[in-house]
Design a protein around this motif. Structure first.
Motif, PDB file in Angstrom:
ATOM      1  N   TYR A   1       0.825  -1.169   0.000  1.00  0.00           N
ATOM      2  CA  TYR A   1       0.000   0.000   0.000  1.00  0.00           C
ATOM      3  C   TYR A   1       0.877   1.242   0.000  1.00  0.00           C
ATOM      4  CZ  TYR A   1      -3.666  -3.220   1.465  1.00  0.00           C
ATOM      5  OH  TYR A   1      -4.551  -4.258   1.536  1.00  0.00           O
ATOM      6  N   GLY A   2       0.501   2.226  -0.754  1.00  0.00           N
ATOM      7  CA  GLY A   2       1.150   3.520  -0.687  1.00  0.00           C
ATOM      8  C   GLY A   2       0.607   4.267   0.524  1.00  0.00           C
ATOM      9  N   LEU A   3       1.420   5.069   1.133  1.00  0.00           N
ATOM     10  CA  LEU A   3       1.025   5.818   2.322  1.00  0.00           C
ATOM     11  C   LEU A   3       1.003   7.309   2.004  1.00  0.00           C
ATOM     12  CD1 LEU A   3       3.434   3.980   4.780  1.00  0.00           C
ATOM     13  CD2 LEU A   3       1.035   3.441   4.334  1.00  0.00           C
ATOM     14  N   GLY A   4       0.243   8.056   2.778  1.00  0.00           N
ATOM     15  CA  GLY A   4       0.260   9.508   2.642  1.00  0.00           C
ATOM     16  C   GLY A   4       1.588  10.067   3.112  1.00  0.00           C
ATOM     17  N   ASN A   5       1.946  11.211   2.597  1.00  0.00           N
ATOM     18  CA  ASN A   5       3.202  11.844   2.989  1.00  0.00           C
ATOM     19  C   ASN A   5       3.135  12.380   4.411  1.00  0.00           C
ATOM     20  OD1 ASN A   5       4.326  11.336   0.507  1.00  0.00           O
ATOM     21  ND2 ASN A   5       4.023  13.395  -0.267  1.00  0.00           N
ATOM     22  N   LEU A   6       4.292  12.470   5.046  1.00  0.00           N
ATOM     23  CA  LEU A   6       4.382  13.105   6.351  1.00  0.00           C
ATOM     24  C   LEU A   6       3.999  14.572   6.223  1.00  0.00           C
ATOM     25  CD1 LEU A   6       7.792  11.611   7.552  1.00  0.00           C
ATOM     26  CD2 LEU A   6       5.494  10.876   8.198  1.00  0.00           C
ATOM     27  N   VAL A   7       3.485  15.129   7.285  1.00  0.00           N
ATOM     28  CA  VAL A   7       3.077  16.533   7.274  1.00  0.00           C
ATOM     29  C   VAL A   7       4.293  17.448   7.148  1.00  0.00           C
ATOM     30  CG1 VAL A   7       1.933  18.350   8.601  1.00  0.00           C
ATOM     31  CG2 VAL A   7       1.012  16.026   8.610  1.00  0.00           C
ATOM     32  N   THR A   8       5.370  17.073   7.794  1.00  0.00           N
ATOM     33  CA  THR A   8       6.587  17.897   7.776  1.00  0.00           C
ATOM     34  C   THR A   8       7.434  17.575   6.550  1.00  0.00           C
ATOM     35  OG1 THR A   8       8.513  18.554   9.073  1.00  0.00           O
ATOM     36  CG2 THR A   8       7.909  16.239   9.166  1.00  0.00           C
ATOM     37  N   THR A   9       8.258  18.517   6.147  1.00  0.00           N
ATOM     38  CA  THR A   9       9.165  18.289   5.020  1.00  0.00           C
ATOM     39  C   THR A   9      10.618  18.175   5.469  1.00  0.00           C
ATOM     40  OG1 THR A   9       9.356  20.668   4.634  1.00  0.00           O
ATOM     41  CG2 THR A   9       7.672  19.460   3.373  1.00  0.00           C
ATOM     42  N   ALA A  10      10.866  18.380   6.759  1.00  0.00           N
ATOM     43  CA  ALA A  10      12.222  18.282   7.297  1.00  0.00           C
ATOM     44  C   ALA A  10      12.129  17.780   8.735  1.00  0.00           C
ATOM     45  CB  ALA A  10      12.906  19.638   7.262  1.00  0.00           C
ATOM     46  N   GLY A  11      13.234  17.247   9.225  1.00  0.00           N
ATOM     47  CA  GLY A  11      13.272  16.787  10.599  1.00  0.00           C
ATOM     48  C   GLY A  11      13.874  15.397  10.695  1.00  0.00           C
ATOM     49  N   THR A  12      13.946  14.897  11.907  1.00  0.00           N
ATOM     50  CA  THR A  12      14.524  13.588  12.182  1.00  0.00           C
ATOM     51  C   THR A  12      13.427  12.546  12.279  1.00  0.00           C
ATOM     52  OG1 THR A  12      16.316  14.635  13.411  1.00  0.00           O
ATOM     53  CG2 THR A  12      15.962  12.287  13.797  1.00  0.00           C
ATOM     54  N   VAL A  13      13.620  11.416  11.596  1.00  0.00           N
ATOM     55  CA  VAL A  13      12.699  10.281  11.684  1.00  0.00           C
ATOM     56  C   VAL A  13      13.430   9.193  12.465  1.00  0.00           C
ATOM     57  CG1 VAL A  13      11.357   8.577  10.409  1.00  0.00           C
ATOM     58  CG2 VAL A  13      11.656  10.885   9.468  1.00  0.00           C
ATOM     59  N   TYR A  14      12.905   8.841  13.621  1.00  0.00           N
ATOM     60  CA  TYR A  14      13.564   7.867  14.494  1.00  0.00           C
ATOM     61  C   TYR A  14      13.202   6.428  14.169  1.00  0.00           C
ATOM     62  CZ  TYR A  14      14.938  11.928  17.168  1.00  0.00           C
ATOM     63  OH  TYR A  14      15.483  13.118  17.536  1.00  0.00           O
ATOM     64  N   GLY A  15      12.140   6.215  13.426  1.00  0.00           N
ATOM     65  CA  GLY A  15      11.732   4.879  13.040  1.00  0.00           C
ATOM     66  C   GLY A  15      10.327   4.906  12.498  1.00  0.00           C
ATOM     67  N   ILE A  16       9.919   3.780  11.940  1.00  0.00           N
ATOM     68  CA  ILE A  16       8.540   3.621  11.494  1.00  0.00           C
ATOM     69  C   ILE A  16       7.957   2.409  12.194  1.00  0.00           C
ATOM     70  CG2 ILE A  16       8.888   4.735   9.257  1.00  0.00           C
ATOM     71  CD1 ILE A  16       8.794   1.777   8.148  1.00  0.00           C
ATOM     72  N   ASN A  17       6.691   2.478  12.520  1.00  0.00           N
ATOM     73  CA  ASN A  17       6.009   1.381  13.187  1.00  0.00           C
ATOM     74  C   ASN A  17       4.804   1.014  12.344  1.00  0.00           C
ATOM     75  OD1 ASN A  17       5.476  -0.542  15.082  1.00  0.00           O
ATOM     76  ND2 ASN A  17       4.808   0.860  16.670  1.00  0.00           N
ATOM     77  N   VAL A  18       4.804  -0.198  11.799  1.00  0.00           N
ATOM     78  CA  VAL A  18       3.734  -0.669  10.923  1.00  0.00           C
ATOM     79  C   VAL A  18       2.875  -1.664  11.705  1.00  0.00           C
ATOM     80  CG1 VAL A  18       3.208  -1.880   8.773  1.00  0.00           C
ATOM     81  CG2 VAL A  18       5.198  -0.376   8.904  1.00  0.00           C
ATOM     82  N   HIS A  19       1.564  -1.523  11.569  1.00  0.00           N
ATOM     83  CA  HIS A  19       0.616  -2.421  12.230  1.00  0.00           C
ATOM     84  C   HIS A  19      -0.217  -3.140  11.180  1.00  0.00           C
ATOM     85  CE1 HIS A  19       1.402  -0.544  16.123  1.00  0.00           C
ATOM     86  NE2 HIS A  19       1.396   0.601  15.474  1.00  0.00           N
ATOM     87  N   ALA A  20      -0.504  -4.418  11.423  1.00  0.00           N
ATOM     88  CA  ALA A  20      -1.381  -5.196  10.549  1.00  0.00           C
ATOM     89  C   ALA A  20      -2.373  -5.958  11.424  1.00  0.00           C
ATOM     90  CB  ALA A  20      -0.564  -6.178   9.711  1.00  0.00           C
ATOM     91  N   TYR A  21      -3.530  -6.257  10.890  1.00  0.00           N
ATOM     92  CA  TYR A  21      -4.584  -6.993  11.586  1.00  0.00           C
ATOM     93  C   TYR A  21      -4.949  -8.144  10.670  1.00  0.00           C
ATOM     94  CZ  TYR A  21      -8.939  -7.496  14.323  1.00  0.00           C
ATOM     95  OH  TYR A  21      -9.952  -7.935  15.131  1.00  0.00           O
ATOM     96  N   ALA A  22      -4.621  -9.375  11.057  1.00  0.00           N
ATOM     97  CA  ALA A  22      -4.743 -10.492  10.126  1.00  0.00           C
ATOM     98  C   ALA A  22      -5.164 -11.783  10.817  1.00  0.00           C
ATOM     99  CB  ALA A  22      -3.413 -10.719   9.413  1.00  0.00           C
ATOM    100  N   ALA A  23      -5.722 -12.691  10.019  1.00  0.00           N
ATOM    101  CA  ALA A  23      -6.082 -14.051  10.445  1.00  0.00           C
ATOM    102  C   ALA A  23      -6.080 -14.931   9.205  1.00  0.00           C
ATOM    103  CB  ALA A  23      -7.463 -14.064  11.100  1.00  0.00           C
ATOM    104  N   LYS A  24      -6.090 -16.225   9.417  1.00  0.00           N
ATOM    105  CA  LYS A  24      -6.226 -17.150   8.289  1.00  0.00           C
ATOM    106  C   LYS A  24      -7.668 -17.653   8.267  1.00  0.00           C
ATOM    107  CE  LYS A  24      -4.953 -21.346  10.692  1.00  0.00           C
ATOM    108  NZ  LYS A  24      -4.606 -22.697  10.361  1.00  0.00           N
ATOM    109  N   SER A  25      -8.121 -18.126   7.115  1.00  0.00           N
ATOM    110  CA  SER A  25      -9.512 -18.566   6.998  1.00  0.00           C
ATOM    111  C   SER A  25      -9.649 -20.033   6.605  1.00  0.00           C
ATOM    112  CB  SER A  25     -10.237 -17.696   5.968  1.00  0.00           C
ATOM    113  OG  SER A  25      -9.620 -17.820   4.701  1.00  0.00           O
ATOM    114  N   ASP A  26      -8.541 -20.763   6.537  1.00  0.00           N
ATOM    115  CA  ASP A  26      -8.622 -22.164   6.150  1.00  0.00           C
ATOM    116  C   ASP A  26      -7.749 -23.029   7.065  1.00  0.00           C
ATOM    117  OD1 ASP A  26      -6.181 -21.275   5.267  1.00  0.00           O
ATOM    118  OD2 ASP A  26      -6.369 -22.059   3.249  1.00  0.00           O
ATOM    119  N   ALA A  27      -7.843 -24.331   6.889  1.00  0.00           N
ATOM    120  CA  ALA A  27      -7.067 -25.268   7.706  1.00  0.00           C
ATOM    121  C   ALA A  27      -5.601 -25.253   7.283  1.00  0.00           C
ATOM    122  CB  ALA A  27      -7.636 -26.676   7.555  1.00  0.00           C
TER     123      ALA A  27
END
Length: 88
Positions: A1-27
């Motif tokens: 997925y593409g993400l929206g841009n950060l609001v700021t155009t300068a500064g320090t980025v200390y990390g990114i934290n990605v979250h997902a919500y998932a399950a399987k549907s079969d055996a």
């Protein structure tokens, strides 16, 4: 997925934290992993065993896996993320 841009155009980025919500549907055993696309390369993060009950998965990445250097506003703005499901 593409993400929206950060609001700021300068500064320090200390990390990114990605979250997902998932399950399987079969055996059978299934795994899933958060995927980061930085540059033109996909980087699979930690593989997680999936169950039939939805659960949250997250990954904190402190450096850009494409360059092994700190994230910048530009590299975060170009980042794409996803979730890959695979047989375990």
């Amino acid at each position: 997925y593409g993400l929206g841009n950060l609001v700021t155009t300068a500064g320090t980025v200390y990390g990114i934290n990605v979250h997902a919500y998932a399950a399987k549907s079969d055996a059978g055993a299934k795994g899933g992993a958060i995927v980061l696309r930085s540059g033109s390369t996909d980087y699979e993060k930690t593989d997680n065993a999936l169950s039939t009950t939805y659960a949250y998965y997250s990954d904190l990445t402190e450096v850009d896996p494409n360059t092994s250097t700190a994230w910048t506003v530009t590299t975060v703005n170009a980042l794409e993320v996803g979730f890959k499901v695979k047989a375990s």
